[in-house]
Design a protein around this motif. Structure first.
Motif, PDB file in Angstrom:
ATOM      1  N   ILE A   1      26.606 -96.730 -77.552  1.00 41.35           N
ATOM      2  CA  ILE A   1      26.211 -96.658 -76.180  1.00 41.35           C
ATOM      3  C   ILE A   1      24.906 -95.871 -76.137  1.00 41.35           C
ATOM      4  CG2 ILE A   1      27.042 -96.323 -73.619  1.00 41.35           C
ATOM      5  CD1 ILE A   1      28.593 -98.263 -74.333  1.00 41.35           C
TER       6      ILE A   1
ATOM      7  N   LYS B   1      22.638 -93.780 -74.102  1.00 41.59           N
ATOM      8  CA  LYS B   1      22.730 -92.694 -72.601  1.00 41.59           C
ATOM      9  C   LYS B   1      21.265 -91.685 -72.791  1.00 41.59           C
ATOM     10  CE  LYS B   1      28.145 -91.143 -72.943  1.00 41.59           C
ATOM     11  NZ  LYS B   1      29.060 -90.501 -72.754  1.00 41.59           N
TER      12      LYS B   1
ATOM     13  N   THR C   1      24.257 -95.111 -68.773  1.00 42.14           N
ATOM     14  CA  THR C   1      24.618 -95.556 -69.983  1.00 42.14           C
ATOM     15  C   THR C   1      24.568 -96.991 -69.383  1.00 42.14           C
ATOM     16  OG1 THR C   1      26.836 -95.901 -68.661  1.00 42.14           O
ATOM     17  CG2 THR C   1      26.321 -94.167 -69.592  1.00 42.14           C
ATOM     18  N   CYS C   2      24.122 -97.470 -70.814  1.00 44.92           N
ATOM     19  CA  CYS C   2      23.956 -98.571 -71.303  1.00 44.92           C
ATOM     20  C   CYS C   2      24.158 -99.582 -72.515  1.00 44.92           C
ATOM     21  CB  CYS C   2      22.038 -98.632 -70.761  1.00 44.92           C
ATOM     22  SG  CYS C   2      21.839-100.303 -71.639  1.00 44.92           S
ATOM     23  N   PRO C   3      24.883-100.397 -73.324  1.00 39.34           N
ATOM     24  CA  PRO C   3      25.008-100.641 -74.490  1.00 39.34           C
ATOM     25  C   PRO C   3      24.005-101.303 -75.000  1.00 39.34           C
ATOM     26  CG  PRO C   3      25.740-102.522 -72.577  1.00 39.34           C
ATOM     27  CD  PRO C   3      25.925-100.978 -71.958  1.00 39.34           C
TER      28      PRO C   3
ATOM     29  N   THR D   1      23.935-104.735 -67.483  1.00 42.35           N
ATOM     30  CA  THR D   1      24.943-103.820 -68.039  1.00 42.35           C
ATOM     31  C   THR D   1      24.420-102.256 -67.854  1.00 42.35           C
ATOM     32  OG1 THR D   1      23.545-104.118 -70.116  1.00 42.35           O
ATOM     33  CG2 THR D   1      25.997-105.523 -70.026  1.00 42.35           C
TER      34      THR D   1
END
Lengths: 275, 320
Positions: A171, A173, A186-188, B183
């Protein structure tokens, strides 16, 4: 997303390795005054180009993230005239492994949207990546939209104007610059980020790095190779209709400091009724 | 035909539309037709102010924890697909403004023109003007593809002027399913506290650059700014070096300021900096290098060491 390109951005199988693609621009040396080509009204981009300093931050961040992940590699994509690789070699000397260079006379006059489509296709040619990094804007054209346009073409989430970035457990940040401060985001992965200048301290290429860069692979392709058409002026939804000189601001009084010039400033401010 | 339906993306800060947004609404009003404004977040609280500047409608996008850019762009696309299609969409040259227009440009297959300071509409034709090479050359570009035309404008390009209109009607627009592009989530918001006048609204701006030598010397800039009831600013060089926060940066990638007095201390005048301050009414520059480009636009230039000139200037002002 409409291009169907997103399906081919691969989903990483494990997080022990990390592949990063950095979008880099090769630009005329900003130390020299810029000029427009009289016939086409495009920026003159003849002669040696250099790596846009804004992109050195992204290259450095990519190298650090791959190091932190314990494996993987940094690749580059770039669009430049005349098969120019001088700027790419600088980034390869810093530690990037390989590059795709899109060089095609037909690209002259391309707008930001076409540029984004070309770079997105070059990213696809490399098989996608866990993370794509770009600067917030180039130092010579500064449209400032290309990174986010690439993310949309690829159907990826993005964090633009990132000033602090880390990756934990797959993930991303980031602290994202805002008008009033910053947001924590936050971002996958896979994802795209644009990074601000100063986000990391770019390394200087070592002598060994410079030598190694000479033999690193640069895959040169045309717009047609990437299947992107139309490009250049034909694909641009814009046309330059006028170029004019701005009204010049005249210089005023310039004096050498003799230890008493602060008085001149005080008088000047008094004259303006600021004090 | 002509330009009959204009959208403006407005930024809201501290519950009110930013002055940059009101500039765009004002300008849109003069181009003819109806003006609708898009905001990320609550619409009701800004409908009065936006109506006063000429907006008839506010589209409010509740984007939750999503990023505003992709959310507003998707909501705009859905609205256009629904039949309400504008001829022109104006954006501020801000972070969110650029993100919204970038995402939307791909969704619509339309070009973007950014960094503009002027716009002219004639019939169906729309042309925008941007300064290049530090502002010495003005390039006017005409949109040649189909509408809607997407254009972003630098702050302080136009004067915000109220037209005395009634409060705008508010229409809530939901965010369509964003798929993978949705997302990224905002988990915390930080607002940097500043005291004194805001950099882009101050009557006096005192900026420091690399010529200050070291971070500690920036205190002189803050002291001088305070004495003149102004705001302290900075060149990109010392922001990148971490001396002061990004919010202090004046220039192409920072704030555009147009104060009555701009005092540049130890700043050579890189193009990137000059773009952000050359609209100041009066410019004072202090720099060691008499060849520094900043002297080319200064009304009063002092060729000297900031470490010698500033302490004396501060002392003189303190003793008044």
């Amino acid at each position: 997303m409409s291009d169907g390109l997103c399906e081919t951005v691969h989903k990483p199988q494990e997080w022990r390795t990390m592949n990063v693609i950095v979008c880099v621009k090769q630009i005329p040396d900003p130390a020299n005054p810029g000029a427009l080509d009289a016939s086409s009204n495009t920026l003159k981009r003849e002669g040696k180009l250099i790596l846009d300093e804004s992109d050195s931050y992204g290259v450095e961040m990519a190298l650090q993230l791959v190091d932190a992940a314990g494996g993987g590699e940094v690749s580059l994509v770039s669009m430049a005239p005349n098969s120019e690789t001088a700027g790419l070699r600088t980034a390869l000397a810093m530690g990037a492994a390989k590059a795709v260079l899109v060089s095609d006379p037909a690209l002259q006059g391309s707008d930001a949207l076409t540029t984004a489509k070309i770079l997105a296709a070059a990213i696809q040619r490399l098989g996608g990546a866990d993370l794509i990094i770009a600067a917030t804007e180039s130092s010579d054209g500064y449209t400032g939209t290309v990174p986010e346009q690439i993310a949309e073409v690829l159907g990826l989430p993005s964090v633009t104007f990132a000033k602090k970035v880390s990756i934990e457990g797959g993930i991303l940040k980031a602290d994202r610059q805002t008008e009033e401060g910053y947001d924590e985001v936050t971002c996958p992965l896979p994802a795209l980020i644009s990074v601000t200048a100063g986000v990391v301290e770019p390394r200087y290429p070592s002598f060994k790095g410079i030598m190694a860069a000479k033999s690193k692979p640069v895959d040169e392709v045309t717009a047609a190779d990437l299947g992107v058409t139309p490009v250049g002026w034909a694909g641009a939804g814009q046309q330059i209709s006028n170029v004019a000189q701005a009204e010049a601001r005249a210089a005023g009084e310039v004096i050498e400091d003799d230890g008493e010039t602060f008085g001149k400033i005080v008088t000047f401010l008094e004259g303006l009724k600021v004090i | 035909m002509g330009i009959s339906n204009i959208w403006v993306f407005a930024q809201v800060a501290n519950g009110a539309p930013t002055s940059g947004s009101l500039e765009l609404v004002t300008k849109a009003r003069t181009l003819g037709g109806s003006v609708s404004v898009w905001v990320a977040g609550d619409g009701a609280s800004v409908a009065g102010a936006l109506g006063e500047y000429g907006a008839s409608k506010v589209f409010a996008v509740d984007y939750g924890q999503n990023l505003a850019g992709v959310s507003v762009a998707s909501a705009m696309k859905a609205t256009i697909d629904g039949g309400d299609s504008p001829d022109l969409i104006m954006f501020p040259q801000s972070y969110e403004g650029r993100d919204v227009m970038a995402r939307l440009s791909v969704k619509l297959g339309r070009t973007v023109l950014t960094n503009n300071v002027e716009i002219e509409a004639s019939g169906d034709s729309v042309a925008v003007t941007t300064p290049i090479f530090g502002g010495n050359t003005l390039v006017t570009t005409t949109f040649t593809g189909g509408a809607p035309y997407l254009a972003a404008f630098r702050p302080k390009s136009f004067n915000p002027e109220a037209s005395g209109g009634a409060a705008a009607a508010v229409q809530a627009v939901s965010v369509p399913d964003l798929g993978a592009t949705g997302t990224a989530k905002v988990t915390a918001v930080h607002v940097e506290e500043t005291t004194g006048p805001k950099l882009d609204e101050a009557n006096v701006v005192v900026s420091g650059g690399r010529g200050l030598g070291e971070s500690a010397n920036y205190a002189m800039i803050e002291t001088l700014a305070k004495l003149l009831k102004g705001a302290p600013g900075a060149s990109r060089a010392i922001v990148d070096a971490g001396w002061v926060p990004y919010s202090y940066q004046v220039g192409q990638t920072g704030k555009v300021v147009k104060p009555s007095v701009y005092i540049a201390c130890g700043i050579s005048g890189a193009t990137q900096h000059m773009v952000g301050m050359k609209g100041s009414k009066n410019i004072i520059a202090i720099n060691k290098d008499k060849e520094a480009p900043i002297f080319g636009i200064a009304d009063l230039g002092i060729v000297g060491d900031v470490h010698k000139v500033l302490p004396k200037l501060i002392e003189a002002l303190q003793s008044r």
